[in-house]
Design a protein around this motif. Structure first.
Motif, PDB file in Angstrom:
ATOM      1  N   ASP A  87     -87.699  -2.163 -35.586  1.00 23.64           N
ATOM      2  CA  ASP A  87     -86.882  -2.480 -36.771  1.00 23.64           C
ATOM      3  C   ASP A  87     -85.405  -2.230 -36.503  1.00 23.64           C
ATOM      4  OD1 ASP A  87     -89.156  -3.141 -38.042  1.00 23.64           O
ATOM      5  OD2 ASP A  87     -89.356  -1.259 -39.159  1.00 23.64           O
TER       6      ASP A  87
ATOM      7  N   ILE B 272     -90.659  -8.708 -29.923  1.00 25.43           N
ATOM      8  CA  ILE B 272     -91.685  -8.588 -30.973  1.00 25.43           C
ATOM      9  C   ILE B 272     -91.099  -8.867 -32.362  1.00 25.43           C
ATOM     10  CG2 ILE B 272     -93.214  -6.906 -32.163  1.00 25.43           C
ATOM     11  CD1 ILE B 272     -94.491  -7.524 -29.552  1.00 25.43           C
ATOM     12  N   PRO B 273     -90.004  -8.199 -32.761  1.00 20.90           N
ATOM     13  CA  PRO B 273     -89.525  -8.479 -34.128  1.00 20.90           C
ATOM     14  C   PRO B 273     -88.945  -9.877 -34.263  1.00 20.90           C
ATOM     15  CG  PRO B 273     -88.070  -6.901 -33.036  1.00 20.90           C
ATOM     16  CD  PRO B 273     -89.259  -7.085 -32.142  1.00 20.90           C
TER      17      PRO B 273
ATOM     18  N   ALA C 167     -91.876 -12.041 -34.853  1.00 23.96           N
ATOM     19  CA  ALA C 167     -92.504 -11.752 -36.151  1.00 23.96           C
ATOM     20  C   ALA C 167     -91.686 -12.346 -37.302  1.00 23.96           C
ATOM     21  CB  ALA C 167     -92.651 -10.239 -36.320  1.00 23.96           C
TER      22      ALA C 167
ATOM     23  N   GLU D  86     -98.865  -5.529 -27.278  1.00 20.86           N
ATOM     24  CA  GLU D  86     -98.295  -5.421 -28.627  1.00 20.86           C
ATOM     25  C   GLU D  86     -98.194  -6.799 -29.300  1.00 20.86           C
ATOM     26  OE1 GLU D  86     -97.556  -2.458 -30.234  1.00 20.86           O
ATOM     27  OE2 GLU D  86     -98.630  -1.649 -28.505  1.00 20.86           O
ATOM     28  N   ALA D  87     -97.853  -7.825 -28.509  1.00 25.47           N
ATOM     29  CA  ALA D  87     -97.738  -9.181 -29.072  1.00 25.47           C
ATOM     30  C   ALA D  87     -99.123  -9.712 -29.445  1.00 25.47           C
ATOM     31  CB  ALA D  87     -97.058 -10.108 -28.075  1.00 25.47           C
ATOM     32  N   THR D  88    -100.124  -9.378 -28.627  1.00 25.36           N
ATOM     33  CA  THR D  88    -101.494  -9.823 -28.916  1.00 25.36           C
ATOM     34  C   THR D  88    -101.992  -9.165 -30.205  1.00 25.36           C
ATOM     35  OG1 THR D  88    -101.879 -10.033 -26.549  1.00 25.36           O
ATOM     36  CG2 THR D  88    -103.838  -9.990 -27.952  1.00 25.36           C
ATOM     37  N   LYS D  89    -101.740  -7.852 -30.301  1.00 26.22           N
ATOM     38  CA  LYS D  89    -102.164  -7.083 -31.481  1.00 26.22           C
ATOM     39  C   LYS D  89    -101.628  -7.702 -32.775  1.00 26.22           C
ATOM     40  CE  LYS D  89    -101.373  -2.534 -30.649  1.00 26.22           C
ATOM     41  NZ  LYS D  89    -100.568  -1.314 -30.858  1.00 26.22           N
ATOM     42  N   ARG D  90    -100.426  -8.257 -32.704  1.00 30.10           N
ATOM     43  CA  ARG D  90     -99.768  -8.789 -33.906  1.00 30.10           C
ATOM     44  C   ARG D  90     -99.954 -10.304 -34.065  1.00 30.10           C
ATOM     45  NH1 ARG D  90     -97.053  -4.529 -31.909  1.00 30.10           N
ATOM     46  NH2 ARG D  90     -95.891  -3.164 -33.312  1.00 30.10           N
ATOM     47  N   GLY D  91    -100.770 -10.901 -33.206  1.00 34.04           N
ATOM     48  CA  GLY D  91    -101.012 -12.351 -33.293  1.00 34.04           C
ATOM     49  C   GLY D  91     -99.797 -13.185 -32.893  1.00 34.04           C
ATOM     50  N   LEU D  92     -98.960 -12.657 -31.990  1.00 37.14           N
ATOM     51  CA  LEU D  92     -97.725 -13.364 -31.623  1.00 37.14           C
ATOM     52  C   LEU D  92     -97.764 -13.941 -30.212  1.00 37.14           C
ATOM     53  CD1 LEU D  92     -95.240 -10.614 -32.945  1.00 37.14           C
ATOM     54  CD2 LEU D  92     -95.842 -12.765 -34.087  1.00 37.14           C
TER      55      LEU D  92
END
Ligand SMILES: C[S@@+](CC[C@H](N)C(=O)[O-])C[C@H]1O[C@@H](n2cnc3c(N)ncnc32)[C@H](O)[C@@H]1O
Length: 334
Positions: free
Chosen positions: A64, A97-98, A101, A124-130
């Motif tokens: 963030d 990532i952000p 997102a 981390e990108a996989t976890k967030r569907g990115l």
């Protein structure tokens, strides 16, 4: 990369074929690299970014906060937010990532010298569907395996100052950008750091006069020495080899970036302050002590805070503090 992959269009922007590093080592599954990169020595980074990648992530994951610094500059260039960008030295993805997102039409080629950090980005990108819009590629930013003029922006957060020859990276960025597209780098500047060095030197001298010692003063001395080496390396010839091994190598000046812009044919170079605030010196000191030194603010004596506060209230006006960039963004336009 197989034909059905949604990321195939991202891989097509490379001039060399990419291979999944997971084929040789399952830890790196999903991290790609250009075939000519295989086996080349990873020079100029320390184990912090390689075997220490998990600890680096635990300590510095701040999606963030980094987004709040980068996005106001990124959104000045609306074509970028819906296009394809290259994130140079993306690490585990503080920027990647952000951005993915918040901008659902954005695709990111995320490059870094460390496959270990890229493996965390992949997770981390996989976890967030990115991950369908993100291609992690292990490559040295001083080597250029890209096609020309495909990218709507290049971004890099805190990367140029780690690179022995940042000019190579900026030249490569200019090559991959479409006309009128920006290369945005967030970097530390010498101006603000030079003043911090004066402040911290003054505090260490005063501690000596008062007969006080301890980890806080040892740390401030180390910070002063770090600033000195990064800004005066050319005067320290016996330091050149050691300098190359440092993670943090450079502090930049406005003039350096303006000359670099001319050298690489940028049509414009703009520089922005990231932290234009009235309590600049106190705030920077707090951050340096806690985030980098892992020290407690209570350990910093009152008399030392008074020295720092005078720089905010007495020596520097608000306008001069705005000019005195400590952490800034430089934008090179193609
Ligand atoms: C301070 S970290 C910043 C990472 C990320 N951009 C962020 O904001 O958290 C610097 C990054 O630069 C990468 N790096 C250092 N030298 C590099 C090089 N020659 N080529 C590509 N990446 C490099 C490191 O592996 C590390 O991930």
């Amino acid at each position: 990369m197989h034909n059905g992959s949604p990321r195939r269009h991202l891989a097509a922007n490379f001039s060399e074929p990419l291979i999944d590093m997971g084929e040789a080592d399952p830890r790196y599954a999903g991290v790609f690299t250009p075939i000519p990169e295989i086996g080349l020595e990873r020079k100029g980074i320390t184990e912090n970014f390689l075997s220490g990648a998990d600890q680096w992530f635990d300590r510095y994951a701040m999606f963030d906060r980094i987004f709040s610094l980068l996005n106001p500059i990124f959104e000045r260039y609306p074509a970028a937010a819906a296009g394809t960008i290259v994130d140079v030295g993306c690490g585990f993805g503080n920027t990647t990532i952000p951005l993915l997102a918040h901008h659902p039409n954005l695709s990111v080629i995320a490059t870094d010298l460390s496959p270990d950090l890229l493996a965390i980005l992949h997770r981390e990108a996989t976890k967030r569907g990115l991950i369908d819009r993100c291609l992690p590629v292990a490559v040295d930013a001083q080597r250029d395996y890209f096609n020309e003029k495909f990218s709507d922006a290049v971004i890099g957060c805190g990367v140029l100052h780690h690179i022995a020859e940042p000019a190579r990276t900026v030249r490569s960025a200019m090559r991959v950008l479409r006309p009128n597209a920006p290369a945005i780098f967030l970097e530390p500047f010498e101006a603000g750091h030079a003043v911090l060095r004066l402040v911290f030197n003054q505090i260490c001298d005063q501690a000596e006069r008062l007969g006080q010692s301890g980890p806080v003063f040892d740390f401030l001395k180390a910070v002063c020495s770090d600033i000195h080496v990064r800004s005066h390396r050319l005067n320290l010839p016996d330091w050149s080899e050691k300098w190359f091994q440092l993670d943090d190598k450079w502090l930049f000046t406005r003039r350096y970036f303006e000359r670099l812009g001319e050298m690489v044919g940028a049509s414009d170079v703009k520089i922005f302050h990231l932290y234009d605030r009235p309590d600049l010196f106190v705030w920077q000191t707090q951050r340096i002590l806690t985030e980098y030194g892992q020290l407690r603010l209570d350990d910093f004596p009152d008399w030392a805070w008074k020295i720092v506060e005078r720089y905010d209230s007495d020596f520097f006006t608000a306008d001069l503090k705005a000019d005195l960039i400590n952490e800034g963004a430089v934008v090179f336009m193609r």
